[in-house]
Structure formats: C-alpha cells, structure tokens
Write a protein that holds these residues in place. Structure first.
Motif, mmCIF file in Angstrom:
data_model
loop_
_atom_site.group_PDB
_atom_site.id
_atom_site.type_symbol
_atom_site.label_atom_id
_atom_site.label_comp_id
_atom_site.label_asym_id
_atom_site.label_seq_id
_atom_site.Cartn_x
_atom_site.Cartn_y
_atom_site.Cartn_z
ATOM 1 N N ASN A 19 12.336 -0.033 16.148
ATOM 2 C CA ASN A 19 11.832 0.318 14.815
ATOM 3 C C ASN A 19 12.819 -0.107 13.751
ATOM 4 O O ASN A 19 14.001 -0.231 13.997
ATOM 5 C CB ASN A 19 11.508 1.817 14.720
ATOM 6 C CG ASN A 19 12.733 2.689 14.819
ATOM 7 O OD1 ASN A 19 13.626 2.609 13.986
ATOM 8 N ND2 ASN A 19 12.792 3.531 15.834
ATOM 9 N N GLY A 20 12.277 -0.357 12.591
ATOM 10 C CA GLY A 20 13.093 -0.680 11.423
ATOM 11 C C GLY A 20 12.750 0.296 10.325
ATOM 12 O O GLY A 20 11.577 0.543 10.061
ATOM 13 N N ALA A 21 13.758 0.880 9.705
ATOM 14 C CA ALA A 21 13.520 1.906 8.688
ATOM 15 C C ALA A 21 14.070 1.462 7.339
ATOM 16 O O ALA A 21 15.092 0.778 7.264
ATOM 17 C CB ALA A 21 14.168 3.219 9.104
ATOM 18 N N ASP A 25 12.557 4.445 -3.464
ATOM 19 C CA ASP A 25 11.665 5.179 -4.362
ATOM 20 C C ASP A 25 11.087 6.431 -3.701
ATOM 21 O O ASP A 25 9.896 6.694 -3.783
ATOM 22 C CB ASP A 25 10.549 4.249 -4.862
ATOM 23 C CG ASP A 25 9.791 4.842 -6.043
ATOM 24 O OD1 ASP A 25 10.392 5.618 -6.823
ATOM 25 O OD2 ASP A 25 8.589 4.543 -6.162
ATOM 26 N N LYS A 26 11.971 7.156 -3.032
ATOM 27 C CA LYS A 26 11.599 8.408 -2.347
ATOM 28 C C LYS A 26 10.533 8.200 -1.278
ATOM 29 O O LYS A 26 9.727 9.077 -0.982
ATOM 30 C CB LYS A 26 11.183 9.477 -3.344
ATOM 31 C CG LYS A 26 12.293 9.849 -4.299
ATOM 32 C CD LYS A 26 12.034 11.176 -4.944
ATOM 33 C CE LYS A 26 13.170 11.518 -5.854
ATOM 34 N NZ LYS A 26 14.097 12.442 -5.298
ATOM 35 N N LEU A 27 10.513 7.002 -0.676
ATOM 36 C CA LEU A 27 9.578 6.685 0.401
ATOM 37 C C LEU A 27 10.370 6.180 1.598
ATOM 38 O O LEU A 27 11.018 5.136 1.536
ATOM 39 C CB LEU A 27 8.565 5.635 -0.040
ATOM 40 C CG LEU A 27 7.555 5.203 1.024
ATOM 41 C CD1 LEU A 27 6.598 6.357 1.357
ATOM 42 C CD2 LEU A 27 6.768 3.994 0.553
ATOM 43 N N PHE A 28 10.318 6.948 2.691
ATOM 44 C CA PHE A 28 10.906 6.535 3.958
ATOM 45 C C PHE A 28 9.816 5.803 4.726
ATOM 46 O O PHE A 28 8.712 6.315 4.900
ATOM 47 C CB PHE A 28 11.388 7.754 4.756
ATOM 48 C CG PHE A 28 11.802 7.413 6.162
ATOM 49 C CD1 PHE A 28 13.037 6.828 6.410
ATOM 50 C CD2 PHE A 28 10.961 7.666 7.226
ATOM 51 C CE1 PHE A 28 13.421 6.512 7.697
ATOM 52 C CE2 PHE A 28 11.331 7.351 8.520
ATOM 53 C CZ PHE A 28 12.571 6.774 8.765
ATOM 54 N N THR A 29 10.116 4.601 5.197
ATOM 55 C CA THR A 29 9.156 3.812 5.958
ATOM 56 C C THR A 29 9.808 3.346 7.246
ATOM 57 O O THR A 29 10.919 2.806 7.227
ATOM 58 C CB THR A 29 8.697 2.575 5.149
ATOM 59 O OG1 THR A 29 8.175 3.023 3.895
ATOM 60 C CG2 THR A 29 7.628 1.795 5.893
ATOM 61 N N CYS A 30 9.115 3.557 8.348
ATOM 62 C CA CYS A 30 9.616 3.144 9.652
ATOM 63 C C CYS A 30 8.509 2.336 10.343
ATOM 64 O O CYS A 30 7.420 2.861 10.586
ATOM 65 C CB CYS A 30 9.994 4.360 10.478
ATOM 66 S SG CYS A 30 10.872 3.952 11.990
ATOM 67 N N THR A 31 8.799 1.083 10.639
ATOM 68 C CA THR A 31 7.840 0.215 11.315
ATOM 69 C C THR A 31 8.229 0.117 12.782
ATOM 70 O O THR A 31 9.352 -0.279 13.102
ATOM 71 C CB THR A 31 7.821 -1.181 10.672
ATOM 72 O OG1 THR A 31 7.491 -1.034 9.286
ATOM 73 C CG2 THR A 31 6.800 -2.081 11.340
ATOM 74 N N TYR A 32 7.306 0.504 13.653
ATOM 75 C CA TYR A 32 7.527 0.471 15.095
ATOM 76 C C TYR A 32 6.898 -0.786 15.680
ATOM 77 O O TYR A 32 5.704 -1.018 15.505
ATOM 78 C CB TYR A 32 6.914 1.698 15.764
ATOM 79 C CG TYR A 32 7.657 2.967 15.481
ATOM 80 C CD1 TYR A 32 8.619 3.436 16.368
ATOM 81 C CD2 TYR A 32 7.399 3.714 14.342
ATOM 82 C CE1 TYR A 32 9.317 4.610 16.111
ATOM 83 C CE2 TYR A 32 8.087 4.890 14.076
ATOM 84 C CZ TYR A 32 9.039 5.328 14.969
ATOM 85 O OH TYR A 32 9.722 6.491 14.718
ATOM 86 N N ALA A 33 7.705 -1.575 16.380
ATOM 87 C CA ALA A 33 7.221 -2.796 17.019
ATOM 88 C C ALA A 33 6.796 -2.471 18.452
ATOM 89 O O ALA A 33 7.610 -2.030 19.259
ATOM 90 C CB ALA A 33 8.317 -3.850 17.022
#
Length: 130
Positions: A19-21, A25-33
């Motif tokens: 995953n990449g996090a 702007d107060k947004l946590f985003t985590c993309t899981y491959a």
C-alpha cells in the motif's frame, strides 16, 4: 496490519497487499495494490462531527447509485453504499472504501466489489476507538 490481514482472509491472498499512503488537506488516502487491481481507502478529517456529516451528505448527494446502509448493517453510523464502494461517518471522520478498479467477482469466494468495500470499511470501524 489488521486491515491487511482481513484483505488476505477475504481474498485468500498468499501475502499481504502493498500500500501507498498520502496525507493532504486533512485527507488520508491509502491505495492497496492487489494482484487483480487496486482499491482505495480514504479518511477525511473534518473540524467536528457536524462538519463530517455535512461532508458525508455532500458526497452522498454527488455519488451516483448511492443507497443508504440501514439497520444493523450500518453499525449505528450514517452510511451509504454503491455497487463499488462503502462510506461511513464516525465522529469527525468520513471513511470511504472504493473498489471501482477491481474486477467482479473477487477472490475464491466470488465476493462483489460492494461486499468487499463493506467488509474492509467495517473492519476499519472496528479498529477505531473513541
């Protein structure tokens, strides 16, 4: 790590997904491959619970196919689901799991993207403490 373990369990993967996090702007985003594609888990932090509810309502209104999750399935939180995502509000946070980039059905149990998004979202909610 609990989220990755749940993903391995749901999809019967040989290993935990990478995953990449990011945080902006107060947004946590985590993309899981995953082997079949990727999905995105995001958490928007609002100033307070009222602002989180307003943000949630704006997202729900602007999301095609959004249907409220009702009854026990919403775990007592405002929530909606689409055929590819699940969105919940808890305290001053809005949690979104978006599985639109994954094929359907998923894994050996042939889960839908909506069911997968819901399972991941409820696992995250179970980890959150007040």
């Amino acid at each position: 790590m609990e989220i990755q373990e749940k993903i391995v369990q749901i999809l019967a993967l040989a290993s935990a997904p990478g995953n990449g996090a990011t945080w902006a702007d107060k947004l946590f985003t985590c993309t899981y491959a995953l082997p079949a594609g990727s999905f995105v888990l995001s958490v928007k932090e609002a100033a307070d619970p009222d602002a989180a509810h307003a943000y949630f309502q704006d997202v729900q209104r602007s999301t095609a196919g959004a249907a409220p999750i009702e009854g026990l399935a919403n775990l007592g939180f405002p929530a909606f689901q689409t055929p590819t995502s699940a969105v919940f509000v808890k305290d001053n946070f809005v949690l979104t799991v978006d599985a639109v980039a994954l094929p359907e059905p998923l894994g050996p149990h042939q889960v839908t993207r909506a069911a997968f998004a819901y399972q991941v979202a409820t696992t995250v909610l179970a980890c959150w403490s007040e």
